[in-house]
Motif scaffolding. Sequence first.
Motif: not given
Length: 296
Positions: A86-110
């Motif tokens: 139920r929480l969303g967290v956005v930290l100061q530094s971005w997450r290192d998912h450099g090899r993922w594509r944007v849609r691919e990463l979000l689909s996986y995290l769902t």
Amino acid sequence: MKTSDNQRESPVVHTRDLRMRYGSTDVLKGVDLTVGPGEVVALLGPNGAGKTTTIEILEGFRKRSGGEVSVLGVDPDRGDEAWRARLGVVLQSWRDHGRWRVRELLSYLTLFYEPYRERVFDPDELIGLVGLTDHADKRVGALSGGQRRRLDVAVGLIGHPDLLFLDEPTVGFDPEARRGFHEVVGRLTGTAILLTTHDLTEAEKLADRIVILVSGRVVADGTAAELADRIAGEAEVRYRLDGVEHVLSTADSTSYVRELFAEHGEAVDDLEVRRASLEEVYLALVRDSEHVAVSA
């Protein structure tokens, strides 16, 4: 953004006498903090004020030394996976998912949220919300800093959180990227947000309410206008009448201006009503509070 109805509902964040000690050092000295449903609250304070410690306790990442804490009706020390979803967290530094594509990463995290949440953002809907539609098939490592920050927000929003933590979300942004990020936050509805920032303009633009933390204590809590009234109860009214400039201070600028126009009408020119800026309020509160702390 909050509504009058939100104020009557149970708060999503509530602390009472929150304390934190590291060794012999008291970092938090009895913090009382409340965030209502759908409310955006900015937590301001100088370095070392205790902002990060407060956020980490609320997120369940750090155990407090004392006091009461409720986040979404749960003590963070006992929060389970369903609570964390139920929480969303956005930290100061971005997450290192450099090899993922944007849609691919979000689909996986769902997949991590679906067991706990009735509704999970559709990846393409979320990509559109944060303004990354044209970059959906790009690798994360190819995004600009501002675009990566938008992706951070998308990651924090996947599970339709009831509460979103934004920790210094626009550090290092250029003006255009900062403006784009503010537009993203402005489009969020129904999600309470606790924002930490050093950017006073950002706090004034995004927050329904501002809480100022100094030396582990809350020294002010209110809207930007309410905090300005606390420091400078009187407003400065400037105007020109028959070619003569007038300047005066008054505690009721609205009544004064109304009477001024009733008596002189269109003869009044170059009218300006000025109150203390948020920056002036903030600096005054920090200065006075630190002076009291040193004197104690």
